[in-house]
Design an enzyme around this catalytic site. Sequence first.
Site, PDB file in Angstrom:
ATOM      1  CG  HIS A 227      39.340  -2.337  15.803  1.00 40.28           C
ATOM      2  ND1 HIS A 227      39.902  -1.952  17.003  1.00 40.28           N
ATOM      3  CD2 HIS A 227      38.550  -1.310  15.401  1.00 40.28           C
ATOM      4  CE1 HIS A 227      39.474  -0.735  17.310  1.00 40.28           C
ATOM      5  NE2 HIS A 227      38.652  -0.328  16.345  1.00 40.28           N
TER       6      HIS A 227
ATOM      7  CG  LEU B  30      32.453   2.036   8.225  1.00 34.73           C
ATOM      8  CD1 LEU B  30      32.449   2.986   7.037  1.00 34.73           C
ATOM      9  CD2 LEU B  30      33.222   0.764   7.894  1.00 34.73           C
ATOM     10  CG  ASP B  31      37.367   1.166  13.439  1.00 33.70           C
ATOM     11  OD1 ASP B  31      36.426   0.745  14.119  1.00 33.70           O
ATOM     12  OD2 ASP B  31      38.338   0.470  13.092  1.00 33.70           O
ATOM     13  NE  ARG B  32      37.268   9.690  16.801  1.00 29.40           N
ATOM     14  CZ  ARG B  32      36.390  10.625  17.180  1.00 29.40           C
ATOM     15  NH1 ARG B  32      36.122  11.643  16.394  1.00 29.40           N
ATOM     16  NH2 ARG B  32      35.781  10.527  18.347  1.00 29.40           N
TER      17      ARG B  32
ATOM     18  CB  THR C 238      37.252   3.061   8.760  1.00 29.76           C
ATOM     19  OG1 THR C 238      38.225   2.337   9.534  1.00 29.76           O
ATOM     20  CG2 THR C 238      36.911   2.251   7.522  1.00 29.76           C
TER      21      THR C 238
END
Length: 266
Positions: free
Chosen positions: A216, A135-137, A139
């Site tokens: 993404h 997961l992105d930072r 998210t």
Amino acid sequence: MARRQRTPRWLEAARRRGPEDARFADKPDWLARALGKAGVMPRAQAEAAIREGRVTLAGQVEREPFAPVRPGVEVRVDGQVVRLEAPVLALMFHKPAGLVVHGSDAEGVGTVFEWLYEVLPPPMRGFEWLAVGRLDRDTTGLLLFTNDERLVRHGTSPEQHLPKRYVAAVAGKPGEDALRRLREGLVLEDGPTRPAGARLRAPDVVELTLTEGRHHQVKRMLAAVGHPVWTLHREAVGGVALDVPEGAWRRLDDSEVSDGLAFTPT
């Protein structure tokens, strides 16, 4: 001139140990990994212990972390026999914003692995926990961990089409045309997407369910239909829905792994 590929260290170790052990080269279970998978100690600690001469394999000191381990062989750490058999374990973790799914964080905020280690009880800290995907930072939401690389491959394989459900707060108010385009699939710079489940939860909140996991992807799909993402949260993977508070974790039971994640160890 073609670059020569380096022989993996586990294969070099297998060859050094002779023909009997080289047969494990196709599907190796090397010593440091086996110790981490079984919960004896995390892989980094296991590698250090092995190089320090604290680990014996079949009665002999083994200083090669990538040495293959035969089924049933006796392994000792600091003179104590350890068991390398371990069930497949899986955890759900509610990732807060700011943490990265990497081994280190150059910005100093922290990693999910550091956070998880702090909240796990001591008996669970000996395992080498692997994140199932990323997961992105910024998210938040459901992130799965396991001690078994097979579950990582299963959970991230494009061929499995394991659904992942996200909730995104977006700019503007998506209309039916935008939702239809998401449902039918879009063409992004890296190719067409699979059709997605898409519906509104509020005028500016979209629930999006994907059966693939490109970089993404949720953010790019919503931007492509004119509604950039402000915040993003993942609330389910397969049949496993997030049900713990932010920063907390719990172990998945066997039925959640086999039915919810459609994974059966072979």
